[in-house]
Design a protein around this motif. Structure first.
Motif, mmCIF file in Angstrom:
data_model
loop_
_atom_site.group_PDB
_atom_site.id
_atom_site.type_symbol
_atom_site.label_atom_id
_atom_site.label_comp_id
_atom_site.label_asym_id
_atom_site.label_seq_id
_atom_site.Cartn_x
_atom_site.Cartn_y
_atom_site.Cartn_z
ATOM 1 N N VAL A 33 -5.078 -1.735 1.921
ATOM 2 C CA VAL A 33 -6.264 -1.879 1.067
ATOM 3 C C VAL A 33 -6.894 -0.525 0.791
ATOM 4 N N PHE A 34 -7.141 0.257 1.858
ATOM 5 C CA PHE A 34 -7.959 1.459 1.733
ATOM 6 C C PHE A 34 -7.148 2.729 1.480
ATOM 7 N N GLY A 35 -5.820 2.652 1.589
ATOM 8 C CA GLY A 35 -4.999 3.828 1.350
ATOM 9 C C GLY A 35 -5.051 4.795 2.517
ATOM 10 N N GLN A 36 -4.680 6.037 2.244
ATOM 11 C CA GLN A 36 -4.630 7.060 3.286
ATOM 12 C C GLN A 36 -6.005 7.641 3.510
ATOM 13 N N ALA A 37 -6.454 7.633 4.771
ATOM 14 C CA ALA A 37 -7.772 8.169 5.107
ATOM 15 C C ALA A 37 -7.766 9.687 4.988
ATOM 16 N N ASP A 38 -8.764 10.218 4.283
ATOM 17 C CA ASP A 38 -8.909 11.655 4.141
ATOM 18 C C ASP A 38 -9.575 12.220 5.391
ATOM 19 N N GLU A 39 -9.224 13.428 5.767
ATOM 20 C CA GLU A 39 -9.834 14.034 6.940
ATOM 21 C C GLU A 39 -11.342 14.170 6.732
ATOM 22 N N PHE A 335 -17.110 -1.665 -4.992
ATOM 23 C CA PHE A 335 -16.734 -0.277 -4.724
ATOM 24 C C PHE A 335 -15.223 -0.130 -4.588
ATOM 25 N N ILE A 336 -14.612 -1.007 -3.799
ATOM 26 C CA ILE A 336 -13.153 -0.959 -3.630
ATOM 27 C C ILE A 336 -12.451 -1.291 -4.937
ATOM 28 N N ARG A 337 -13.000 -2.246 -5.672
ATOM 29 C CA ARG A 337 -12.403 -2.631 -6.955
ATOM 30 C C ARG A 337 -12.370 -1.435 -7.920
ATOM 31 N N ILE A 338 -13.416 -0.614 -7.887
ATOM 32 C CA ILE A 338 -13.503 0.520 -8.808
ATOM 33 C C ILE A 338 -12.585 1.667 -8.376
ATOM 34 N N LEU A 339 -12.571 1.988 -7.074
ATOM 35 C CA LEU A 339 -11.890 3.195 -6.597
ATOM 36 C C LEU A 339 -10.537 2.935 -5.956
ATOM 37 N N ARG A 340 -10.116 1.677 -5.871
ATOM 38 C CA ARG A 340 -8.857 1.374 -5.198
ATOM 39 C C ARG A 340 -7.681 2.087 -5.894
ATOM 40 N N GLY A 341 -6.833 2.708 -5.077
ATOM 41 C CA GLY A 341 -5.693 3.426 -5.611
ATOM 42 C C GLY A 341 -5.975 4.873 -5.949
ATOM 43 N N THR A 342 -7.219 5.324 -5.737
ATOM 44 C CA THR A 342 -7.571 6.718 -5.989
ATOM 45 C C THR A 342 -7.883 7.412 -4.661
ATOM 46 N N LYS A 343 -7.873 8.722 -4.685
ATOM 47 C CA LYS A 343 -8.173 9.489 -3.477
ATOM 48 C C LYS A 343 -9.641 9.374 -3.085
ATOM 49 N N HIS A 344 -10.482 8.967 -4.016
ATOM 50 C CA HIS A 344 -11.919 8.931 -3.762
ATOM 51 C C HIS A 344 -12.349 7.776 -2.852
ATOM 52 N N LEU A 345 -11.483 6.769 -2.667
ATOM 53 C CA LEU A 345 -11.862 5.620 -1.856
ATOM 54 C C LEU A 345 -12.103 6.013 -0.402
ATOM 55 N N ALA A 346 -11.298 6.920 0.129
ATOM 56 C CA ALA A 346 -11.398 7.284 1.540
ATOM 57 C C ALA A 346 -11.697 8.768 1.734
ATOM 58 N N ALA A 347 -12.354 9.396 0.755
ATOM 59 C CA ALA A 347 -12.673 10.819 0.852
ATOM 60 C C ALA A 347 -14.143 11.031 0.509
ATOM 61 N N ASN A 348 -14.741 12.058 1.110
ATOM 62 C CA ASN A 348 -16.157 12.342 0.874
ATOM 63 C C ASN A 348 -16.346 13.177 -0.394
ATOM 64 N N THR A 349 -15.999 12.601 -1.529
ATOM 65 C CA THR A 349 -16.149 13.306 -2.797
ATOM 66 C C THR A 349 -17.427 12.866 -3.492
ATOM 67 N N LEU A 350 -17.813 13.603 -4.529
ATOM 68 C CA LEU A 350 -19.009 13.259 -5.296
ATOM 69 C C LEU A 350 -18.829 11.900 -5.975
ATOM 70 N N GLY A 354 -21.247 8.782 -5.327
ATOM 71 C CA GLY A 354 -21.957 8.289 -6.506
ATOM 72 C C GLY A 354 -21.631 6.829 -6.797
ATOM 73 N N THR A 355 -20.342 6.476 -6.661
ATOM 74 C CA THR A 355 -19.930 5.092 -6.899
ATOM 75 C C THR A 355 -20.510 4.163 -5.841
ATOM 76 N N TRP A 356 -20.435 4.582 -4.571
ATOM 77 C CA TRP A 356 -20.924 3.731 -3.475
ATOM 78 C C TRP A 356 -22.431 3.483 -3.586
ATOM 79 N N LEU A 357 -23.209 4.532 -3.768
ATOM 80 C CA LEU A 357 -24.659 4.368 -3.876
ATOM 81 C C LEU A 357 -25.041 3.631 -5.162
#
Length: 466
Positions: A33-39, A335-350, A354-357
């Motif tokens: 579901v969440f993909g690879q966790a970013d450090e 949130f998962i529906r929007i970012l699923r399959g992208t690196k942003h789902l499990a990374a602390n990016t802008l 922005g999507t989560w909040l």
């Protein structure tokens, strides 16, 4: 339907097989579901089996138990207990099937993903809309209960509309915690809080002279009923309130998705349902027996002014955690529906933040409008239970069972019994959804027609609506 494609080389089965090979724990290949966790990014998969059970309890006991005594007033004690146990059995089976479906199809995060597997895009969108509406309405109910608590503790120290707004702001801030693992820490506090409050009001109703709404001088009679004698609409609204008490099922797949080991889901489920059903029966029977027709909804207001303040004070953290959990689950799905399959789902990016909040703020705003626009706790609870609770707790799970078991080669007697049971659950769910919605709408019309009833965006004290 896509049941006819089972056993064939369809794109859905190919995707199932590919994702089933992904490890259940976040690692080199990532999570299904969440993909690879970013450090440094969020670790979604950290919910243990006891924490999962508490999260499940908190999706239900936090609000559902407060409407049980009032439901017994419409149904009577004996039919009320029988119906409560029956709904508990059906929804526990539904939850078990949902958990098995999650294990069989690890890429599913919620009922919407299951809907896509079974019915394609139409199933995904239909279940997604129902899931979001259910939890937004439940979050609105929780927000309303927080405002009732603030009114009760402060003796209506401010306009109710202000209290609802304060609840919404607090809900947004806390629900923006990103992982259920961290929210589960709050869930423990919330469970202890709400259980302390409801057992306090239960004991108080048994030892006090009379409930708050009863005549305070002279003789009085609780007039409790072993068998209800109300209208069909009132009975169906009461049944819908009981369904609401068990309508955490649609969230269980999402909770299982963040478990460290989803194979322990059944243990968490049985622990949750054993506690929840026992609490509902004890609280419902005892409070209604001693309060009768003078029972309050929510039930925490049944034991007099001082005890009402004490009980709401004890329950306040639990009510807040309930609101936070409902807002979080809804926002997390979007949130998962929007970012699923992208690196942003499990990374602390802008984009991640922005999507989560953005998701948590929009969901909170909609829930606030519901809490302020339908300020009748009992009516709102029964309406949510009838429309969305029944739709998502009774109807998808028989379809899940058929999807995974229809083409089995060994059609034993047990298999045929399960086919009959699945059809039964589906038919009962359809009936309860239609009849319950009718009863709930009639009840809401009656509430708003009463003189002095709480109005939308009102400053009136909603803690006195008994």
């Amino acid at each position: 339907m896509r049941w006819s494609t089972m056993g064939q080389s369809s794109k859905y089965e190919e995707r199932d097989q590919e994702l089933a090979a992904v490890p259940s724990q976040p690692g080199e290949q990532g999570d299904a579901v969440f993909g690879q966790a970013d450090e440094g990014g969020p670790n979604y998969r950290q919910v243990g089996r006891f924490a999962a059970s508490v999260l499940m309890m908190k999706t239900e006991i936090g609000l559902g138990v407060l409407s049980i005594p009032d439901a017994f007033d419409s149904l009577g004690i004996i039919p009320g207990v029988i119906i409560l146990i029956a709904i508990s059995v059906i929804t526990t089976w539904s939850a078990y099937v949902a958990g098995k479906f999650k294990l069989n199809h690890p890429e599913t995060y919620g009922v919407a993903d299951a809907g896509e597997l079974m019915f394609g895009v139409a199933g995904r969108e239909g279940f997604a809309i129902a899931f979001c509406l259910l939890w937004i309405f439940v979050a609105g109910s929780a927000m309303l209960s927080v405002s009732i608590s603030l009114n009760a503790m402060s003796t209506h120290g401010a306009c109710t509309a202000i209290f609802v707004a304060v609840a919404a702001i607090g809900g947004f801030l806390v629900s923006s915690i990103r992982t259920l693992g961290k929210v589960s820490s709050l869930a423990w506090i919330g469970m202890i809080s709400i259980l302390a409050a409801i057992f306090t009001v239960t004991i108080a109703t048994g030892v006090q002279d009379r409930p708050a709404a009863a005549p305070q001088t002279g003789p009085w009679d609780p007039q409790y009923k072993l068998f209800g004698n109300g209208t069909f609409a009132a009975a169906m609204a009461a049944i819908s309130s009981i369904i609401f008490a068990f309508c955490g099922v649609p969230a269980y797949i999402s909770i299982a998705s963040e478990m460290a080991d989803p194979r322990q889901f059944t243990f968490s489920l049985l622990l949750c349902r054993g506690v929840a059903t026992s609490v509902y029966i004890i609280i419902g029977v005892v409070v209604y027996y001693y309060c009768g027709i003078y029972v309050a909804s929510p039930a925490l207001g049944s034991a007099g002014t001082l005890l009402k303040k004490i009980c709401y004070g004890l329950a306040f953290p639990g009510l807040v955690v309930s609101m936070v959990l409902y807002l979080h689950l809804t926002a997390k799905y979007i949130f998962i529906r929007i970012l699923r399959g992208t690196k942003h789902l499990a990374a602390n990016t802008l984009i991640h933040w922005g999507t989560w909040l953005g998701c948590t703020s929009v969901i909170t705003l909609i829930a606030y409008c519901i809490a302020s626009g339908i300020p009748a706790f009992g009516g709102l609870v029964s309406l949510v239970g009838a429309v969305f609770g029944t739709l998502l707790c009774f109807l998808p799970m028989p379809c899940m069972w058929f999807y995974d078991n229809w083409n089995t080669k060994e059609r034993t007697t047990w298999w045929r019994c399960m086919v009959a049971w699945s059809v039964f659950v589906f038919v009962v769910g359809m009936y309860l959804m239609v009849a319950g919605t009718y009863g709930s709408v009639v009840g809401l019309i009656n509430i708003f027609a009463e003189d002095g009833s709480t109005r939308a965006w009102s400053c009136a004290d909603n803690s006195n609506s008994v």
